[in-house]
Scaffold this active site. Sequence first.
Site, PDB file in Angstrom:
ATOM      1  NE  ARG A 199      -3.967   1.677   2.287  1.00 32.25           N
ATOM      2  CZ  ARG A 199      -4.247   2.381   3.596  1.00 32.25           C
ATOM      3  NH1 ARG A 199      -3.666   2.244   4.659  1.00 32.25           N
ATOM      4  NH2 ARG A 199      -5.086   3.296   3.234  1.00 32.25           N
ATOM      5  CG  HIS A 229      -1.683   5.388   0.335  1.00 32.61           C
ATOM      6  ND1 HIS A 229      -1.954   5.689   1.376  1.00 32.61           N
ATOM      7  CD2 HIS A 229      -2.271   4.561  -0.732  1.00 32.61           C
ATOM      8  CE1 HIS A 229      -3.160   5.118   1.463  1.00 32.61           C
ATOM      9  NE2 HIS A 229      -3.494   4.389   0.281  1.00 32.61           N
ATOM     10  CG  ASP A 230       5.764   7.291  -3.676  1.00 34.23           C
ATOM     11  OD1 ASP A 230       5.697   8.442  -3.625  1.00 34.23           O
ATOM     12  OD2 ASP A 230       6.934   6.736  -3.922  1.00 34.23           O
ATOM     13  CG  ASN A 253      -1.004   8.312   3.864  1.00 34.49           C
ATOM     14  OD1 ASN A 253      -1.167   7.239   3.335  1.00 34.49           O
ATOM     15  ND2 ASN A 253      -0.588   9.036   3.390  1.00 34.49           N
ATOM     16  CG  HIS A 308      -8.170  -3.578  -1.181  1.00 31.81           C
ATOM     17  ND1 HIS A 308      -9.324  -2.580  -1.263  1.00 31.81           N
ATOM     18  CD2 HIS A 308      -7.133  -2.739  -1.182  1.00 31.81           C
ATOM     19  CE1 HIS A 308      -8.900  -1.507  -1.198  1.00 31.81           C
ATOM     20  NE2 HIS A 308      -7.415  -1.448  -1.011  1.00 31.81           N
ATOM     21  CG  ASP A 367      -5.980 -15.607  -3.357  1.00 32.93           C
ATOM     22  OD1 ASP A 367      -6.678 -14.370  -2.961  1.00 32.93           O
ATOM     23  OD2 ASP A 367      -5.918 -16.913  -2.395  1.00 32.93           O
TER      24      ASP A 367
HETATM   25  C1  HEM Z   1      -9.304   3.949  -5.341  1.00 32.05           C
HETATM   26  C2  HEM Z   1      -8.814   2.769  -4.709  1.00 32.05           C
HETATM   27  C3  HEM Z   1      -8.654   2.439  -3.384  1.00 32.05           C
HETATM   28  C4  HEM Z   1      -9.114   2.788  -2.277  1.00 32.05           C
HETATM   29  C5  HEM Z   1     -10.527   3.574  -2.180  1.00 32.05           C
HETATM   30  C6  HEM Z   1      -8.470   2.139  -1.116  1.00 32.05           C
HETATM   31  C7  HEM Z   1      -8.967   1.979   0.095  1.00 32.05           C
HETATM   32  C8  HEM Z   1      -8.290   1.397   1.094  1.00 32.05           C
HETATM   33  C9  HEM Z   1      -9.057   1.406   2.375  1.00 32.05           C
HETATM   34  C10 HEM Z   1      -9.985   2.322   2.996  1.00 32.05           C
HETATM   35  C11 HEM Z   1      -8.160   0.875   3.175  1.00 32.05           C
HETATM   36  C12 HEM Z   1      -8.163   0.571   4.720  1.00 32.05           C
HETATM   37  C13 HEM Z   1      -7.222   1.257   5.374  1.00 32.05           C
HETATM   38  C14 HEM Z   1      -7.762   1.462   7.028  1.00 32.05           C
HETATM   39  O1  HEM Z   1      -8.761   1.340   7.363  1.00 32.05           O
HETATM   40  O2  HEM Z   1      -6.740   1.883   7.464  1.00 32.05           O
HETATM   41  C15 HEM Z   1      -7.133   0.032   2.169  1.00 32.05           C
HETATM   42  C16 HEM Z   1      -6.209  -0.803   2.961  1.00 32.05           C
HETATM   43  C17 HEM Z   1      -5.468  -1.291   1.674  1.00 32.05           C
HETATM   44  N1  HEM Z   1      -5.111  -0.782   0.428  1.00 32.05           N
HETATM   45 FE1  HEM Z   1      -6.456   0.068  -0.566  1.00 32.05          FE
HETATM   46  N2  HEM Z   1      -7.446   1.504  -1.668  1.00 32.05           N
HETATM   47  C18 HEM Z   1      -7.374   1.418  -3.239  1.00 32.05           C
HETATM   48  C19 HEM Z   1      -6.541   1.083  -3.971  1.00 32.05           C
HETATM   49  C20 HEM Z   1      -5.466   0.151  -3.488  1.00 32.05           C
HETATM   50  C21 HEM Z   1      -4.419  -0.324  -4.472  1.00 32.05           C
HETATM   51  C22 HEM Z   1      -4.108   0.111  -5.909  1.00 32.05           C
HETATM   52  C23 HEM Z   1      -3.650  -0.941  -3.790  1.00 32.05           C
HETATM   53  C24 HEM Z   1      -2.333  -1.640  -4.186  1.00 32.05           C
HETATM   54  C25 HEM Z   1      -2.129  -2.138  -5.332  1.00 32.05           C
HETATM   55  C26 HEM Z   1      -4.230  -1.077  -2.451  1.00 32.05           C
HETATM   56  C27 HEM Z   1      -3.541  -1.826  -1.442  1.00 32.05           C
HETATM   57  C28 HEM Z   1      -4.093  -1.519  -0.199  1.00 32.05           C
HETATM   58  C29 HEM Z   1      -3.610  -2.729   0.939  1.00 32.05           C
HETATM   59  C30 HEM Z   1      -2.535  -3.797   0.647  1.00 32.05           C
HETATM   60  C31 HEM Z   1      -4.408  -2.538   2.078  1.00 32.05           C
HETATM   61  C32 HEM Z   1      -4.154  -3.326   3.475  1.00 32.05           C
HETATM   62  C33 HEM Z   1      -3.086  -2.412   4.235  1.00 32.05           C
HETATM   63  C34 HEM Z   1      -2.780  -2.832   5.570  1.00 32.05           C
HETATM   64  O3  HEM Z   1      -3.109  -4.084   5.815  1.00 32.05           O
HETATM   65  O4  HEM Z   1      -1.744  -2.333   6.315  1.00 32.05           O
HETATM   66  N3  HEM Z   1      -5.131  -0.160  -2.358  1.00 32.05           N
HETATM   67  N4  HEM Z   1      -7.236   0.423   1.207  1.00 32.05           N
END
Ligand code: HEM
Length: 318
Positions: A60, A64-65, A92, A191, A246
């Site tokens: 992530r 975010h970068d 963040n 995700h 997966d």
């Molecule tokens: C518009 C698209 C996206 C939205 C709205 C979004 C939103 C979010 C949100 C709300 C969370 C949970 C954060 C929290 O509750 O603290 C999350 C976690 C995460 N996101 Fe996304 N995300 C998006 C795209 C992406 C992309 C493109 C990637 C990577 C290719 C990604 C990878 C992750 C990962 C791996 C997590 C879990 C992080 C952890 O467990 O520390 N996300 N995202």
Amino acid sequence: MARLTCFLALAFVIVFVGSSSAQLTTNFYEKSCPHLFPVVRDVVQSAIRKEARMGASLLRLHFHDCFVNGCDGSNLLDDTSSFKGEKSASPNFQSARGFEVIDQIKAAVERVCPGVVSCADILAVTARDSVVGLGGPTWDVKLGRRDARTANQAAANSSIPPASSSLSRLISSFQNQGLTIKDLVALYGGHSIGQARCTNFRAHIYNDSDINASFAKSLKANCPPKNGTGDNNLAPLDPQTPNKFDHIYFQGLVNKKAPLHSDQELTNGASTSSWIQKYSTNPSLFSSDFGTSMIKMGDIKPLTGSNGEIRKNCRRIN
Ligand code: HEM
Ligand SMILES: *[C@@H]1O[C@H](CO)[C@@H](O)[C@H](O)[C@H]1NC(C)=O
Ligand SMILES: *[C@@H]1O[C@H](CO)[C@@H](O)[C@H](O)[C@H]1NC(C)=O
Ligand SMILES: *[C@@H]1O[C@H](CO)[C@@H](O)[C@H](O)[C@H]1NC(C)=O
Ligand SMILES: *[C@@H]1O[C@H](CO)[C@@H](O)[C@H](O)[C@H]1NC(C)=O
């Protein structure tokens, strides 16, 4: 003939000057830091062995970068007296994690080739190794990015869409970065790993109708309805295989078992849902498309040439 040559030369100039990402290459550090890959991989693997979720957090960080003024390591900078960093921006704050692991990787890389490898490139390699470490696909990471000398909290607030986003907002936010609907769905496969906080899925499980009722009920047990209570309680983004990278995540979307509103939104458009259908049944298609789209995301507005710097410490400018 002369005209054709002239046209080809012009086309060359347009292609290579018009897109700065053309300067990134997979062998950028081949001579200057030949052991870069094994050094990064070892630290990532030991971090994942300690805590599987760390692989998700590290992936992530690269996203975010890249979405905030390009892949330039800006999200790693701590606050200074002259700017507020991106770490306290809304997407963040109390959410982005893994900075200590990036510090460890940077220190290990500095030991073998000091002052050579940028923090932005370390994020890109780390993201790939994190996905591989959790059983996902690999790809050839393009390198040669340099590090920003400033951060942009306002851009972090506005460029990374929140969990409440509608489908049209998600599509336009990716389009703003030069990414297509196909990239959007493929990259959402990120995700497949990691966790979300109650504050980000509360409204979806209590107020939305496009969610499986028994799934919503199971999440409510650990996410009280009142804002401000249990905000940081966690639920996996892919409830079936939370620590395995997966295609099963997409089956959760098909079955309306996504904790985030934004994720379930992807099933509300003809073209996004057709990609979801494909990825939910075709793991190798998802794997190769994910790698392709990660390379595209990694190409967003890098600093190259004499722009930016190679930070010695990812938390501060030199
Ligand atoms: C518009 C698209 C996206 C939205 C709205 C979004 C939103 C979010 C949100 C709300 C969370 C949970 C954060 C929290 O509750 O603290 C999350 C976690 C995460 N996101 Fe996304 N995300 C998006 C795209 C992406 C992309 C493109 C990637 C990577 C290719 C990604 C990878 C992750 C990962 C791996 C997590 C879990 C992080 C952890 O467990 O520390 N996300 N995202
Ligand atoms: C970014 O969002 C956070 C949290 O909502 C807010 O405190 C901060 O002032 C915002 N920063 C800018 C520069 O808009
Ligand atoms: C659900 O919607 C109602 C009515 O709009 C609102 O009062 C309530 O705060 C919402 N609950 C959550 C958890 O978002
Ligand atoms: C919701 O999920 C449960 C448990 O997996 C399943 O038994 C049920 O059929 C699902 N409901 C709908 C409407 O699909
Ligand atoms: C709780 O927060 C959500 C999302 O920020 C908001 O829509 C809702 O109105 C809030 N509810 C209350 C009671 O403040």
